[in-house]
Write a protein that holds these residues in place. Structure first.
Motif, mmCIF file in Angstrom:
data_model
loop_
_atom_site.group_PDB
_atom_site.id
_atom_site.type_symbol
_atom_site.label_atom_id
_atom_site.label_comp_id
_atom_site.label_asym_id
_atom_site.label_seq_id
_atom_site.Cartn_x
_atom_site.Cartn_y
_atom_site.Cartn_z
ATOM 1 N N ALA A 222 0.829 -1.203 0.000
ATOM 2 C CA ALA A 222 0.000 0.000 0.000
ATOM 3 C C ALA A 222 0.864 1.255 0.000
ATOM 4 C CB ALA A 222 -0.926 0.004 1.214
ATOM 5 N N ALA A 223 1.882 1.274 0.876
ATOM 6 C CA ALA A 223 2.753 2.443 0.968
ATOM 7 C C ALA A 223 3.593 2.613 -0.295
ATOM 8 C CB ALA A 223 3.644 2.326 2.198
ATOM 9 N N GLU A 224 4.087 1.524 -0.846
ATOM 10 C CA GLU A 224 4.919 1.615 -2.037
ATOM 11 C C GLU A 224 4.112 2.050 -3.256
ATOM 12 O OE1 GLU A 224 8.036 1.518 -2.258
ATOM 13 O OE2 GLU A 224 8.596 0.763 -0.275
ATOM 14 N N VAL A 225 2.851 1.600 -3.327
ATOM 15 C CA VAL A 225 2.016 1.946 -4.472
ATOM 16 C C VAL A 225 1.656 3.428 -4.450
ATOM 17 C CG1 VAL A 225 -0.341 1.679 -5.369
ATOM 18 C CG2 VAL A 225 1.062 -0.327 -4.957
ATOM 19 N N GLN A 226 1.335 3.947 -3.264
ATOM 20 C CA GLN A 226 1.038 5.376 -3.124
ATOM 21 C C GLN A 226 2.117 5.998 -2.252
ATOM 22 O OE1 GLN A 226 -3.754 4.929 -3.356
ATOM 23 N NE2 GLN A 226 -2.963 6.884 -2.722
ATOM 24 N N VAL A 227 3.266 6.148 -2.873
ATOM 25 C CA VAL A 227 4.478 6.468 -2.136
ATOM 26 C C VAL A 227 4.427 7.842 -1.479
ATOM 27 C CG1 VAL A 227 5.673 7.471 -4.125
ATOM 28 C CG2 VAL A 227 6.999 6.332 -2.326
ATOM 29 N N ALA A 228 3.533 8.719 -1.914
ATOM 30 C CA ALA A 228 3.461 10.070 -1.350
ATOM 31 C C ALA A 228 2.377 10.209 -0.290
ATOM 32 C CB ALA A 228 3.213 11.090 -2.468
ATOM 33 N N ASP A 229 1.806 9.107 0.150
ATOM 34 C CA ASP A 229 0.706 9.148 1.120
ATOM 35 C C ASP A 229 1.251 8.914 2.532
ATOM 36 O OD1 ASP A 229 -1.571 8.260 2.804
ATOM 37 O OD2 ASP A 229 -2.695 8.401 0.928
ATOM 38 N N ALA A 230 1.248 9.960 3.349
ATOM 39 C CA ALA A 230 1.818 9.869 4.702
ATOM 40 C C ALA A 230 1.057 8.875 5.568
ATOM 41 C CB ALA A 230 1.810 11.249 5.360
ATOM 42 N N PHE A 231 -0.262 8.823 5.412
ATOM 43 C CA PHE A 231 -1.061 7.926 6.252
ATOM 44 C C PHE A 231 -0.642 6.478 6.047
ATOM 45 C CE2 PHE A 231 -4.739 5.063 6.561
ATOM 46 C CZ PHE A 231 -5.056 5.227 7.900
ATOM 47 N N LEU A 232 -0.456 6.069 4.790
ATOM 48 C CA LEU A 232 -0.108 4.677 4.520
ATOM 49 C C LEU A 232 1.282 4.345 5.063
ATOM 50 C CD1 LEU A 232 -1.601 4.234 0.934
ATOM 51 C CD2 LEU A 232 -2.541 3.438 3.118
ATOM 52 N N TRP A 233 2.213 5.289 5.018
ATOM 53 C CA TRP A 233 3.527 5.045 5.619
ATOM 54 C C TRP A 233 3.420 4.958 7.137
ATOM 55 C CZ3 TRP A 233 7.534 3.214 3.207
ATOM 56 C CH2 TRP A 233 7.665 3.427 1.832
ATOM 57 N N TYR A 234 2.571 5.781 7.721
ATOM 58 C CA TYR A 234 2.378 5.692 9.173
ATOM 59 C C TYR A 234 1.781 4.331 9.563
ATOM 60 C CZ TYR A 234 0.367 6.104 13.758
ATOM 61 O OH TYR A 234 0.031 5.855 15.062
ATOM 62 N N VAL A 235 0.783 3.878 8.807
ATOM 63 C CA VAL A 235 0.167 2.579 9.098
ATOM 64 C C VAL A 235 1.187 1.460 8.984
ATOM 65 C CG1 VAL A 235 -1.504 0.899 8.236
ATOM 66 C CG2 VAL A 235 -2.177 3.288 8.484
ATOM 67 N N LEU A 236 2.033 1.548 7.961
ATOM 68 C CA LEU A 236 3.082 0.531 7.802
ATOM 69 C C LEU A 236 4.031 0.559 8.999
ATOM 70 C CD1 LEU A 236 4.595 -1.608 6.188
ATOM 71 C CD2 LEU A 236 5.770 0.251 4.968
ATOM 72 N N GLY A 237 4.399 1.769 9.435
ATOM 73 C CA GLY A 237 5.259 1.880 10.600
ATOM 74 C C GLY A 237 4.631 1.272 11.837
ATOM 75 N N ALA A 238 3.345 1.530 12.022
ATOM 76 C CA ALA A 238 2.645 0.972 13.179
ATOM 77 C C ALA A 238 2.611 -0.551 13.116
ATOM 78 C CB ALA A 238 1.230 1.535 13.239
ATOM 79 N N ALA A 239 2.444 -1.102 11.905
ATOM 80 C CA ALA A 239 2.433 -2.559 11.753
ATOM 81 C C ALA A 239 3.793 -3.156 12.110
ATOM 82 C CB ALA A 239 2.044 -2.933 10.324
ATOM 83 N N TYR A 240 4.868 -2.515 11.645
ATOM 84 C CA TYR A 240 6.210 -2.989 12.010
ATOM 85 C C TYR A 240 6.444 -2.868 13.515
ATOM 86 C CZ TYR A 240 8.076 -3.520 7.252
ATOM 87 O OH TYR A 240 8.338 -3.950 5.984
ATOM 88 N N GLN A 241 6.062 -1.744 14.086
ATOM 89 C CA GLN A 241 6.281 -1.531 15.512
ATOM 90 C C GLN A 241 5.560 -2.581 16.340
ATOM 91 O OE1 GLN A 241 5.161 2.350 16.908
ATOM 92 N NE2 GLN A 241 5.662 1.909 19.040
ATOM 93 N N GLU A 242 4.324 -2.899 15.948
ATOM 94 C CA GLU A 242 3.543 -3.901 16.686
ATOM 95 C C GLU A 242 4.246 -5.251 16.684
ATOM 96 O OE1 GLU A 242 -0.905 -5.939 16.471
ATOM 97 O OE2 GLU A 242 -0.520 -4.043 15.450
ATOM 98 N N ARG A 243 5.006 -5.511 15.620
ATOM 99 C CA ARG A 243 5.709 -6.798 15.510
ATOM 100 C C ARG A 243 7.132 -6.736 16.090
ATOM 101 N NH1 ARG A 243 1.852 -6.094 11.983
ATOM 102 N NH2 ARG A 243 0.767 -7.818 10.971
ATOM 103 N N GLY A 244 7.501 -5.597 16.655
ATOM 104 C CA GLY A 244 8.819 -5.467 17.250
ATOM 105 C C GLY A 244 9.930 -5.177 16.269
ATOM 106 N N ALA A 245 9.583 -4.893 15.002
ATOM 107 C CA ALA A 245 10.592 -4.588 13.979
ATOM 108 C C ALA A 245 10.842 -3.081 13.996
ATOM 109 C CB ALA A 245 10.126 -5.068 12.602
ATOM 110 N N TYR A 246 11.609 -2.619 14.998
ATOM 111 C CA TYR A 246 11.723 -1.190 15.249
ATOM 112 C C TYR A 246 12.482 -0.439 14.155
ATOM 113 C CZ TYR A 246 9.851 -1.999 19.946
ATOM 114 O OH TYR A 246 9.056 -2.321 21.005
#
Length: 504
Positions: free
Chosen positions: A384-408
């Protein structure tokens, strides 16, 4: 929550033209674009009658505009929900038009002419140009108006209700009724029960049997209730009204009890309740019944009319064949119905048709998480983030997904990207500062806090500028008023008796 409210507020009337959103367009009817409809794909069908993508787009834009006017602009993440709401309304209106034809409901041509002339007058000399811009002509506009009035008439006919004097009196008394209650709450998530709802119910039933055998309710509440606010008072809540902020299940059960009676275990989001009513009374009314009755009658009529119309429409929907061709909308419908595997398949179909819409991947990822497919969900968030690379929300969601999994480290990179893409978003930078601090990236947390401080300083400076501009405007208005008063005073003085020059 907002969209639930919005859906309840939507009007069934369709009156034309989506130009400048002069009217809230919730329906763009039937065959008005006979020359173009064949080229426009159908997103859905109602009993074989298509709803085109163009119709849905217009209805969606109208609702989105309405939401924006209410201060609730629609985000991309919310778009699918509102598009589905618009589609549902179009389906409902199709069914109302079918009912009008089936039941031979007609509208007076004079009403059509009145509406037509009002719209024509509104747009003045631009009227025909406006129609052409919308793919309409005067004949198709009249047909739209006729259909809007038909829908209005169907709604009116299916909403006709009768409220008796006795029902008005009962409604008046219900609002004055109070019951004194006490309760015992069994929390299934207590350390003793560990999330076992069946065990919680069994314990509530055991306590009810002990009360019926003669044990003291208050003593059992003190020993077993999970409600710390009432436990030491024997479970007492005092007198409550139907309008008090208790959960519906609790209120319904309490007001159904006779004085002295103990309820069966009542389930709510908090657990199982045993409820006992110890007294019932009626408050003295602030306004006599005779004066209050018209307002109560109007409210009952409105509530009952809405319920009756909703029940009729539900019956029409149940008997209708509604087919959704658009895979994204079909996916949303399936997800709402809890058919998650089918919804996931439909989102994958939608992505095949439109692989550059990052929010399709985002919706897919959310469902994948719900079914426990965490790795696939993470991949979908990344896509999602790569497809719409200029969308801050999608990058934030991706970050939250990584953080939840401990991939800091991966979370940090995604969050930094979100921050760069949305430099003036105060709320985002506040959240990111906290997330970076939680993950131990103190330098990044401080950088985000610096952005927060800078944005807040700019907001303060802008507020001061606005206040200064307002002060200057008020001072200018004061000076103008003072000048006018002086001018009027001088003019009045020149004409006063005895003030003319040359008089002795």
């Amino acid at each position: 929550m907002f969209f639930d409210w919005l859906r309840k507020q939507m009007k069934a009337i369709i009156i034309v033209v989506a130009v400048a959103f002069a009217l809230t367009l919730l329906y763009v009817g039937g065959d008005f674009l006979t020359g173009q409809m064949g080229a426009v794909p159908a997103v859905a069908e109602v009993n074989g009658t298509p709803i085109s993508a163009l119709e849905l787009d217009r209805a969606y834009v109208s609702l989105a505009s309405f939401a924006a006017q209410l201060g609730q602009p629609v985000t991309r993440a919310q778009e699918i929900s509102l598009r589905y709401t618009a589609l549902e309304e179009l389906v409902n209106q199709r069914l109302m038009l079918e009912a009008a034809r089936r039941e031979r409901i007609q509208v007076d041509s004079r009403r059509v002419n009145e509406e037509f002339n009002a719209i024509k007058e509104q747009f003045g000399e631009n009227f025909n140009a406006v129609l052409r811009q919308q793919g309409l002509n005067q004949a198709s506009l009249r047909e739209l108006i006729r259909e809007s009035l038909l829908i209005e008439e169907v709604r009116a006919q299916k909403s006709r209700v009768t409220v008796t004097d006795q029902e008005v009196r009962e409604a008046f008394d219900r609002e004055r009724e109070q019951v004194e209650v006490r309760h015992i709450l069994i929390d299934p998530y207590s350390a003793e029960l560990g999330g076992d709802w069946d065990a919680a119910r069994a314990k509530a039933e055991e306590l009810k049997a002990r009360i019926e055998a003669g044990e003291d309710f208050a003593a059992l509440a003190a020993a077993h209730s999970a409600d710390p606010g009432t436990r030491d008072a024997g479970g007492s809540l005092g007198y409550i009204r139907r309008s008090d902020p208790y959960v519906k299940e609790f209120l319904d059960a309490a007001f159904a009890l006779e004085v002295g009676q103990v309820s069966e275990p009542v389930r709510s989001v908090f657990g199982y309740h045993l409820i006992q009513v110890t007294d019932r009374r009626f408050e003295e009314p602030e306004v006599p019944f005779e004066e209050a009755a018209p307002a109560y009658r109007a409210r009952l009529e409105q509530e009952r009319a809405q319920e009756q119309f909703a029940a009729w429409l539900a019956g029409e929907r149940e008997g209708a064949q509604v087919v959704i061709h658009d895979p994204a909308l079909r996916a949303y419908q399936l997800a709402q119905a809890g058919r998650l595997d089918q919804a996931i398949a439909a989102y994958r179909e939608a992505i095949e048709l439109n692989p550059y819409d990052g929010y399709l991947y985002y919706q897919l990822a959310q469902l994948l998480e719900e079914v426990g497919a965490g790795d696939e969900a993470l991949a979908a968030y990344a896509e999602a983030a790569e497809v719409q690379v200029a969308d801050a929300f999608l990058w934030y969601v991706l970050g939250a997904a990584y953080q939840e999994r401990g991939a800091y480290e991966e979370a940090k990179e995604a969050y930094v990207k979100a921050s760069e893409l949305s430099p003036t978003n105060l709320q985002l930078h506040q959240v990111l500062a906290e997330e970076f601090r939680t993950m131990g990236f103190e330098d990044l947390a401080q950088a985000e806090q610096a952005k927060v401080d800078e944005i807040q300083q700019r907001l303060v400076e802008e507020f001061i500028r606005q206040q200064e501009a307002l002060r200057r405007q008020q001072e200018l208005e004061r000076q103008i008023e003072e000048a006018l008063r002086k001018e009027n005073g001088e003019a009045g003085g020149a004409g006063e008796p005895g003030g003319a020059p040359g008089e002795e």
